[in-house]
Design an enzyme around this catalytic site. Structure first.
Site, PDB file in Angstrom:
ATOM      1  N   LYS A  35       0.836  -1.205   0.000  1.00  0.00           N
ATOM      2  CA  LYS A  35       0.000   0.000   0.000  1.00  0.00           C
ATOM      3  C   LYS A  35       0.869   1.252   0.000  1.00  0.00           C
ATOM      4  O   LYS A  35       2.071   1.188   0.283  1.00  0.00           O
ATOM      5  CB  LYS A  35      -0.920  -0.033   1.225  1.00  0.00           C
ATOM      6  CG  LYS A  35      -0.183  -0.075   2.553  1.00  0.00           C
ATOM      7  CD  LYS A  35      -1.082  -0.610   3.666  1.00  0.00           C
ATOM      8  CE  LYS A  35      -0.355  -0.577   5.006  1.00  0.00           C
ATOM      9  NZ  LYS A  35      -1.040  -1.375   6.023  1.00  0.00           N
ATOM     10  N   TYR A 256      13.318  31.219   6.545  1.00  0.00           N
ATOM     11  CA  TYR A 256      12.086  31.842   7.042  1.00  0.00           C
ATOM     12  C   TYR A 256      12.112  32.031   8.553  1.00  0.00           C
ATOM     13  O   TYR A 256      12.538  31.145   9.295  1.00  0.00           O
ATOM     14  CB  TYR A 256      10.873  30.972   6.686  1.00  0.00           C
ATOM     15  CG  TYR A 256      10.493  31.048   5.227  1.00  0.00           C
ATOM     16  CD1 TYR A 256      10.187  32.266   4.626  1.00  0.00           C
ATOM     17  CD2 TYR A 256      10.435  29.900   4.462  1.00  0.00           C
ATOM     18  CE1 TYR A 256       9.830  32.329   3.281  1.00  0.00           C
ATOM     19  CE2 TYR A 256      10.070  29.949   3.125  1.00  0.00           C
ATOM     20  CZ  TYR A 256       9.778  31.176   2.541  1.00  0.00           C
ATOM     21  OH  TYR A 256       9.429  31.236   1.224  1.00  0.00           O
TER      22      TYR A 256
HETATM   23  C1  PLP Z   1      -0.252  -2.196   6.724  1.00  0.00           C
HETATM   24  C2  PLP Z   1      -0.761  -3.527   7.163  1.00  0.00           C
HETATM   25  C3  PLP Z   1       0.118  -4.604   7.355  1.00  0.00           C
HETATM   26  C4  PLP Z   1       1.619  -4.496   7.238  1.00  0.00           C
HETATM   27  O1  PLP Z   1       2.208  -3.924   8.385  1.00  0.00           O
HETATM   28  P1  PLP Z   1       3.803  -3.879   8.531  1.00  0.00           P
HETATM   29  O2  PLP Z   1       4.002  -3.348   9.901  1.00  0.00           O
HETATM   30  O3  PLP Z   1       4.307  -2.924   7.495  1.00  0.00           O
HETATM   31  O4  PLP Z   1       4.310  -5.248   8.316  1.00  0.00           O
HETATM   32  C5  PLP Z   1      -0.445  -5.846   7.641  1.00  0.00           C
HETATM   33  N1  PLP Z   1      -1.784  -6.001   7.766  1.00  0.00           N
HETATM   34  C6  PLP Z   1      -2.657  -4.973   7.606  1.00  0.00           C
HETATM   35  C7  PLP Z   1      -4.114  -5.226   7.753  1.00  0.00           C
HETATM   36  C8  PLP Z   1      -2.167  -3.709   7.319  1.00  0.00           C
HETATM   37  O5  PLP Z   1      -3.033  -2.688   7.184  1.00  0.00           O
END
Ligand code: PLP
Length: 361
Positions: A35, A256
């Site tokens: 993702k 800034y």
């Molecule tokens: C993002 C996510 C993961 C992965 O988590 P990591 O800490 O990056 O391994 C696994 N399961 C779900 C449902 C997630 O949303």
């Protein structure tokens, strides 16, 4: 191509990480969590490599699923909305559901298209974010079983405290609650619990289950506030270039708000990166970068497109010189700590205006 700021992705390090992970999976299936554009690493260039190691893709949304051009099954881990039902079914994506209305809509669409839609059911055992509350899960699952053209492929839960040093008891409670629930189901399903942190710390989160959902470790980053406990290595380096050099005298304000005032005569270099590239503004006056293998502290505010660093003690610095923002000499974890956040956020915020370049080092 000449870039002001760019990200280099080391595909051989990615292969190394996937090998390290696979060797320790004990035959469990691997759902690669990709993702947020592969945690900011740029998914497109990683797909051909990941494809050789993984069983499922895990994304957050329909949009992200549509971007993956690959035959392996794609699971949408966050809830989908009613208007997304049709494209999800059309494209054979696997939605995660915790709403019976969505299941009914999926069923209707699947019947129309003469398809069976596979779904993941999330059960909430403690994250309190998404998923069917554990106490309603049996009824929910039994109801779904009676809905035509929808097939429960998998049931999972997500851990809330696996990264937290003192989070162990809550993790084990979630696992126990999940297992108790599974015992009461009529059928058996592909079941899973572990994310990266859970998998590294607690055999209970995967030994009796079928799959692990791994994100951050694939990219060689740590789910903890210490190094990962397996030998993965970061695959990303973030670089920029010096675009201006000047001397300032004692007492002169810099950037800034003049948040920084030179305590002595200093040589400053201006870098072609800013918060518009996702470089955290919270690094103002407290971060550092690497130039010629030496630390150069950030002085004054990080601007939208530019950042100023102190190079007084670094000899032979020239306009056009390469600068490392994240990489050798400064890890994503260090940057995150200085910016008061976590490596996940620093990585995913690297903006789309920063090109990702894929290398075999
Ligand atoms: C993002 C996510 C993961 C992965 O988590 P990591 O800490 O990056 O391994 C696994 N399961 C779900 C449902 C997630 O949303």
């Amino acid at each position: 191509m000449i870039s002001r700021t760019w990200v280099e992705i080391d595909l051989s390090a990615l292969r190394h990480n996937l090998t390290v992970i696979k060797e320790r999976l004990k035959g469990k299936k691997l759902l690669a969590v990709v993702k947020a554009d592969a945690y900011g690493h740029g998914l497109e260039g990683l797909v051909p490599v990941l494809d050789q190691y993984i069983d499922f893709w895990g994304v957050a949304s329909l949009d992200e699923a549509l971007k993956i051009k690959n035959d392996k099954p794609i699971v949408i881990l966050s809830p989908i909305l009613q208007p997304e039902v049709t494209p999800v079914v059309e494209n054979d994506f696997i939605p995660t559901v915790s709403s019976i209305e969505i299941v009914r809509a999926l069923s209707k669409e699947a019947q129309k298209l003469h398809k069976v839609v596979n779904i993941f059911v999330e059960v909430d055992t403690g994250m309190r974010r998404t998923g069917v509350p554990a106490e309603n899960a049996i009824e929910f699952i039994n109801d779904v079983e009676d809905i035509p053209n929808v097939k429960i492929m998998s049931i999972f839960t997500h851990l809330a405290t696996a990264s937290l040093p003192e989070g162990g008891p809550k993790v084990l409670q979630q696992v126990r609650d999940f297992r108790n629930l599974l015992k009461r189901l009529r059928n058996s399903y592909m079941v899973h619990v572990a994310n990266s942190a859970g998998w590294l710390r607690f055999p209970e989160t995967y030994e009796e289950f079928d799959l692990v959902r791994i994100g951050i470790l694939i990219y060689g980053l740590s789910p903890f506030d210490h190094s990962p406990t397996i030998p993965v290595r970061p695959i990303l380096e973030w670089k920029t270039r010096i675009v201006d050099i000047r001397w300032v005298d004692k007492g002169m304000g810099v950037s800034y708000d003049h948040m920084f005032v030179a305590p002595c005569r200093m040589k400053l270099a201006t870098l072609s990166v800013g918060y518009g590239d996702g470089y955290p503004r919270s690094l103002s006056n407290r971060g550092y970068v690497m130039i010629h293998g030496k630390r150069a502290p950030i002085v004054g505010r990080v601007c939208m497109d530019l950042t100023i660093v102190d190079v007084t003690n670094i000899p032979d610095v020239k306009i056009g010189d390469e600068v490392t923002l994240v990489g050798h000499g400064i890890t994503m974890e260090e940057v995150a700590k200085l910016a008061d956040t976590v490596n996940y956020e620093v990585a995913t915020r690297i903006s789309t205006r920063v090109p990702r370049i894929y290398l075999e080092k």
